[in-house]
Design a protein around this motif. Structure first.
Motif, PDB file in Angstrom:
ATOM      1  N   GLN A 146     -53.695 -77.722 -12.785  1.00 48.15           N
ATOM      2  CA  GLN A 146     -52.321 -78.097 -12.451  1.00 48.15           C
ATOM      3  C   GLN A 146     -52.302 -78.777 -11.085  1.00 48.15           C
ATOM      4  N   MET A 147     -51.674 -79.951 -11.022  1.00 47.41           N
ATOM      5  CA  MET A 147     -51.548 -80.646  -9.741  1.00 47.41           C
ATOM      6  C   MET A 147     -50.494 -79.971  -8.871  1.00 47.41           C
ATOM      7  N   MET A 148     -50.780 -79.906  -7.581  1.00 46.28           N
ATOM      8  CA  MET A 148     -49.889 -79.225  -6.649  1.00 46.28           C
ATOM      9  C   MET A 148     -48.543 -79.932  -6.508  1.00 46.28           C
ATOM     10  N   TYR A 149     -48.525 -81.254  -6.653  1.00 46.86           N
ATOM     11  CA  TYR A 149     -47.279 -81.982  -6.382  1.00 46.86           C
ATOM     12  C   TYR A 149     -46.168 -81.563  -7.336  1.00 46.86           C
ATOM     13  N   GLU A 150     -46.526 -81.115  -8.551  1.00 46.83           N
ATOM     14  CA  GLU A 150     -45.515 -80.726  -9.524  1.00 46.83           C
ATOM     15  C   GLU A 150     -44.882 -79.374  -9.209  1.00 46.83           C
ATOM     16  N   ILE A 151     -45.389 -78.695  -8.196  1.00 50.39           N
ATOM     17  CA  ILE A 151     -44.755 -77.455  -7.733  1.00 50.39           C
ATOM     18  C   ILE A 151     -43.509 -77.785  -6.923  1.00 50.39           C
ATOM     19  N   TYR A 152     -43.449 -79.004  -6.380  1.00 50.27           N
ATOM     20  CA  TYR A 152     -42.316 -79.492  -5.579  1.00 50.27           C
ATOM     21  C   TYR A 152     -42.020 -78.558  -4.406  1.00 50.27           C
ATOM     22  N   LEU A 153     -43.062 -78.301  -3.625  1.00 51.50           N
ATOM     23  CA  LEU A 153     -42.891 -77.456  -2.443  1.00 51.50           C
ATOM     24  C   LEU A 153     -41.871 -78.033  -1.473  1.00 51.50           C
ATOM     25  N   GLU A 154     -41.774 -79.346  -1.431  1.00 53.47           N
ATOM     26  CA  GLU A 154     -40.851 -79.963  -0.480  1.00 53.47           C
ATOM     27  C   GLU A 154     -39.402 -79.626  -0.794  1.00 53.47           C
ATOM     28  N   TYR A 163     -54.407 -77.452  -7.643  1.00 50.26           N
ATOM     29  CA  TYR A 163     -55.099 -78.163  -6.570  1.00 50.26           C
ATOM     30  C   TYR A 163     -54.218 -79.260  -5.973  1.00 50.26           C
ATOM     31  N   ASP A 164     -54.469 -79.533  -4.706  1.00 52.88           N
ATOM     32  CA  ASP A 164     -53.805 -80.634  -4.025  1.00 52.88           C
ATOM     33  C   ASP A 164     -54.480 -81.929  -4.459  1.00 52.88           C
ATOM     34  N   GLU A 165     -53.762 -82.774  -5.153  1.00 55.31           N
ATOM     35  CA  GLU A 165     -54.338 -83.995  -5.716  1.00 55.31           C
ATOM     36  C   GLU A 165     -54.490 -85.109  -4.683  1.00 55.31           C
ATOM     37  N   ASP A 166     -54.023 -84.868  -3.453  1.00 52.52           N
ATOM     38  CA  ASP A 166     -54.127 -85.860  -2.378  1.00 52.52           C
ATOM     39  C   ASP A 166     -55.564 -85.852  -1.844  1.00 52.52           C
ATOM     40  N   ASP A 167     -56.382 -86.792  -2.327  1.00 52.71           N
ATOM     41  CA  ASP A 167     -57.803 -86.803  -1.961  1.00 52.71           C
ATOM     42  C   ASP A 167     -58.022 -87.046  -0.472  1.00 52.71           C
ATOM     43  N   GLU A 168     -57.025 -87.600   0.206  1.00 53.60           N
ATOM     44  CA  GLU A 168     -57.175 -87.851   1.636  1.00 53.60           C
ATOM     45  C   GLU A 168     -56.936 -86.597   2.473  1.00 53.60           C
ATOM     46  N   ASN A 169     -56.365 -85.584   1.864  1.00 51.58           N
ATOM     47  CA  ASN A 169     -56.052 -84.355   2.611  1.00 51.58           C
ATOM     48  C   ASN A 169     -57.207 -83.368   2.473  1.00 51.58           C
ATOM     49  N   GLU A 170     -58.123 -83.420   3.410  1.00 51.53           N
ATOM     50  CA  GLU A 170     -59.263 -82.516   3.426  1.00 51.53           C
ATOM     51  C   GLU A 170     -59.167 -81.588   4.629  1.00 51.53           C
ATOM     52  N   GLU A 190     -60.315 -86.677 -12.372  1.00 46.31           N
ATOM     53  CA  GLU A 190     -59.763 -86.153 -11.115  1.00 46.31           C
ATOM     54  C   GLU A 190     -60.900 -85.578 -10.271  1.00 46.31           C
ATOM     55  N   LYS A 191     -61.075 -86.135  -9.097  1.00 46.81           N
ATOM     56  CA  LYS A 191     -62.188 -85.777  -8.225  1.00 46.81           C
ATOM     57  C   LYS A 191     -62.254 -84.279  -7.949  1.00 46.81           C
ATOM     58  N   ARG A 192     -61.122 -83.678  -7.707  1.00 43.22           N
ATOM     59  CA  ARG A 192     -61.126 -82.276  -7.288  1.00 43.22           C
ATOM     60  C   ARG A 192     -61.291 -81.320  -8.467  1.00 43.22           C
TER      61      ARG A 192
END
Length: 817
Positions: free
Chosen positions: A409-417, A490-497, A41-43
């Motif tokens: 921990q990846m941010m997407y699993e927090i299910y903020l949406e 961390y936000d695992e979306d590498d395009e979101n900088e 994972e890059k981040r």
């Protein structure tokens, strides 16, 4: 690191501002640090690189400080090595790692003035050396199968630090004062080759063949030999059916099973579940496939545990002096250890950490031949079984003290949406119920930049974090320690900088608290996004209110305002001076929706008789049914109101409770609080919160749904006088854009189904109120967050407008048939 991330601490539920602060305040004296990753994972690798850099800086600074204290130079002190043990390389790959680092050491001997951090990743020689490492990794061995390219920058940095280096900070460069730090990084392979571990899972063994298998592994250095004290920590001596069953633990086995099957090991257990749990564990113990998988996992953990324990023993050099406070057998080495492996090998200090501790423990208990090694092992064991000690006076004789575990921990699993109102609103506008990527990124970035503490609360309250990090002892496994001491989310979306200039916006949060600066949401909303931005602004503002609500306010000023708004003398006396300065906004009715800091909810408790119930066990049936629920969008206000209710002696939660929720999703909030979602309330009241609700129709529909037949509502809210007069050429405050059109309210409520709808002028003018001077005694509490007047300069044009002509405070009354 210009992306959304948080570093949370299990000990306090708080967060660390940065990796630099984490190392300086928490980790710089740690002897051993475990870092559990998700591979490639890059981040995460960016976090690892920054962590190594900060550790090296602190080690260099510590050596310099220690040398200055004893009147010597750091160059005369022994070299301090940061040993980096990585899962990605097997133990037998050590030659290619040594070759990779030694080529740089050879160059450094020819060009000794190497400056840390002054490298170029595109340097031809660096890239050539790295590609040679990758080729050897894949072709000479080919057993591990990790993709090393994402780790390029980390490995190259470690290569540059493989020899004794000169570390020049900017200040040192300016002063031409080079400091030879004698600090370096040493790379180590940490795992047994995968094909060896796989044999334990796939092949069938007899007792003799299994003995030969483990003897072969010991001969290759993967595991301890029979004659070594550490050998006594290798096998489980309590089992009767197999003398070569690797030692593990119940907690660890359940953890591995959960990772493979998804079973829930964190939800609190009821007493009736205990027998069922025991039966399930007995069935799992007889499951040959699961047992094989677990033993294969344990083999990897034992191999790495043995590697780490042996490495620490090897580099804990004993002193031979008996003067100056030293003694024979005491270790003086200052080396530190960083272990990078998959999180599943580390969680809750099971797996590898448990093996390390077991091997050191047996070195203490079973080593009868060498007093020095026993003493060193005991010192190391004490060091790695406690948290890092910050004070130098508390440091171990082996250099550094304490152990820390960092998880990811990846941010997407927090299910903020699903829980963050602006994201919920954005998703609801699409037919498929999905939020667009660019909108999600913008809302996530705004939350991170403008209100990181709220983001922390969402993370800590999420299922994927709350159980493993905070409720770890309550579930099936009953872990002794949290999943990690520190959690890198961390936000695992590498395009979101996040651009550098956007990172500067973080200071806006501080200026917001101090009452200076521009509204953080000024000019942010795009067409069609006002609702989401307004809700985000509301949450941020009222979260800050809740956090500072415990500070004492101006009682005289509060009494004057509340009297002006229509609160009676008995209301004010009932509230008392501990709560009076926490009233919320204008109005003439009590709170329920938008309960804020609890003022109107407390009055509602009194008026419905729920406070008498607290004091009289022989209450009437009517009083026995009375209770008040306060719903607010800001968790910090919910927390404060709950605390104040308890302090006031009210019965929480039977007679009054405060829950977090969005009025547009009131049913969801009630359901999460285990309350009925329909036909539950006789009265629904609100004082000032509805004006900030973007979708008024949704909110009134939720109110109608929650009322019992015959129930009634009384909603005090600010409206824009008809017709709307918000000139689009002005940059209006986002909250003002949310005000409903006065003429639209009555037909909207009637269409929903309310009867006898009345929109009553509250006769609460917005201008002309005279207030007493500020109380000098509470001037020290200027840190109390105030909603209004914070951006007076930005919205100065409002002063030229007649707000009583532009806006009108009304009470909306309606009954459910």
């Amino acid at each position: 690191m210009n992306f959304v991330h948080r570093i949370l601490k299990s000990s306090s539920g708080g967060s660390s501002e940065s990796i630099q602060k984490l190392v300086q305040n928490e980790l710089q004296h740690a002897k051993l640090i475990y870092l559990g990753e998700f591979h490639s994972e890059k981040r995460i690798i960016s976090f690892q690189l920054n962590l190594v850099k900060e550790l090296m800086k602190c080690l260099a600074a510590t050596k310099k400080k220690t040398a200055a204290a004893v009147g010597s130079s750091s160059s005369s002190a022994p070299t301090t090595t940061l040993h980096l043990i990585m899962e990605h390389f097997s133990v037998d790959m050590q030659p290619i790692l040594d070759r990779y680092q030694q080529t740089h050491q050879h160059q450094q001997q020819q060009h000794p003035k190497t400056i840390i951090n002054s490298h170029n990743d595109d340097d031809e020689e660096e890239n050539k050396a790295f590609e040679e490492l990758v080729t050897s990794y894949n072709e000479e061995y080919g057993t591990e199968g990790h993709n090393l390219h994402p780790y390029r920058e980390l490995l190259q940095f470690c290569r540059r630090q493989s020899g004794t280096t000169t570390i020049n900070n900017h200040q040192d460069n300016n002063n031409n004062n080079n400091n030879n730090s004698h600090c370096k990084v040493k790379l180590h392979g940490g795992f047994i080759p995968r094909n060896q571990a796989a044999k334990l899972n796939k092949e069938t063994f007899t007792t003799n063949s299994k003995r030969e298998f483990f003897q072969e592994l010991s001969s290759k250095g993967y595991l301890p030999h029979e004659h070594e004290p550490m050998y006594h920590a290798l096998f489980d001596t309590t089992t009767d059916n197999d003398e070569f069953t690797l030692r593990g633990s119940r907690e660890h086995k359940l953890l591995i099973q959960s990772l493979m099957s998804g079973i829930d090991i964190y939800s609190p257990l009821e007493e009736d579940d205990e027998d069922e749990v025991e039966e399930k564990e007995e069935r799992d113990d007889t499951n040959d496939k699961m047992s094989r998988l677990y033993q294969a996992q344990l083999l990897k953990d034992h191999a790495m545990g043995y590697k780490i324990a042996s490495l620490m023993m090897e580099h804990a050099t004993p002193t031979t002096t008996t003067s100056g406070g030293g003694s024979v057998g005491k270790a003086k080495n200052d080396d530190r250890y960083l272990v990078i492996t998959g999180l599943g090998h580390l969680k809750h200090y099971t797996g590898v950490p448990d093996c390390v501790n077991g091997y050191l423990r047996q070195e203490v208990l079973s080593n009868s031949s060498t007093l020095d090694r026993r003493s060193i092992a005991l010192d190391l064991l004490q060091s790695v079984t406690c948290p890092p000690i910050h004070s130098l006076s508390g440091r171990s004789r082996s250099g550094g003290n304490g152990c820390a575990l960092i998880g990811c921990q990846m941010m997407y699993e927090i299910y903020l949406e699903e829980i963050y109102p602006p994201m919920i609103d954005a998703a609801s506008k699409n037919e498929d119920g999905e939020i667009e990527d660019d909108v999600k990124r913008r809302l996530l970035n705004n939350l991170y930049l403008q209100n990181p503490t709220l983001l922390d609360q969402y993370i800590l309250n999420s299922d994927v974090v709350r159980g493993p990090m905070l409720g770890y002892a309550d579930g099936l496994a009953r872990f002794q320690k949290p999943c990690a001491d520190y959690l890198f989310v961390y936000d695992e979306d590498d395009e979101n900088e996040i651009d550098d200039d956007e990172m500067v916006d973080v200071v806006v949060q501080e200026s917001t608290i101090s009452g200076t600066g521009q509204c953080p949401f000024h000019g942010q909303s795009k067409e069609g996004e006002d609702d989401a931005v307004a809700k985000a602004e509301t949450i941020q503002a009222y979260e800050q209110v809740g956090k500072t609500a415990g500070l004492r306010g101006n009682v005289a000023r509060a009494k004057a305002i509340m009297t002006y708004l229509g609160y009676s003398k008995s209301d004010i006396e009932y509230l008392g001076e501990d709560d009076i300065f926490n009233f919320q906004d204008t109005g003439e009715t009590v709170l329920d929706i938008g309960s804020g800091l609890g003022i109107d909810s407390f009055l509602a408790v009194r008026d419905c008789g729920a406070d008498d119930v607290c004091k009289d066990d022989n209450e009437s049936d009517d009083k026995a049914k009375s209770f008040v629920v306060g719903v607010d969008i800001a968790q910090s206000e919910v927390n404060h109101a709950t605390t104040r209710a308890i302090d006031r002696g009210l019965v929480v939660p039977d007679r009054i409770r405060f829950i977090r929720g969005d009025v547009e999703k009131l049913s969801d909030a009630l359901e999460k609080a285990s309350l009925d979602t329909e036909n539950i309330f006789d009265v629904i009241i609100s004082n000032g919160a509805f004006c900030l609700v973007p979708d008024k129709r949704k909110a009134f529909e939720e109110v109608f749904k929650a009322l019992r037949p015959g129930g009634r509502m009384a909603i005090s809210t600010t409206t824009v006088s008809s017709p709307k007069r918000l000139d689009p050429s002005f940059e209006w405050p986002i909250c003002l854009k949310m005000f409903a059109n006065l003429d639209e309210i009555q037909p909207m409520c009637e269409l929903i189904g309310f009867k006898n709808v009345q929109v009553i002028d509250a006769e609460s003018p917005l201008e002309g109120m005279e207030l007493p001077d500020d109380d000098v005694e509470v001037s020290k509490n200027d840190d109390r967050y105030k909603i209004h007047g914070k951006y007076a300069d930005q919205y100065e044009f409002l002063q030229s407008l007649d707000m009583d002509e532009l806006c009108q405070v009304v009470t909306v009354y309606g009954e459910k048939p």
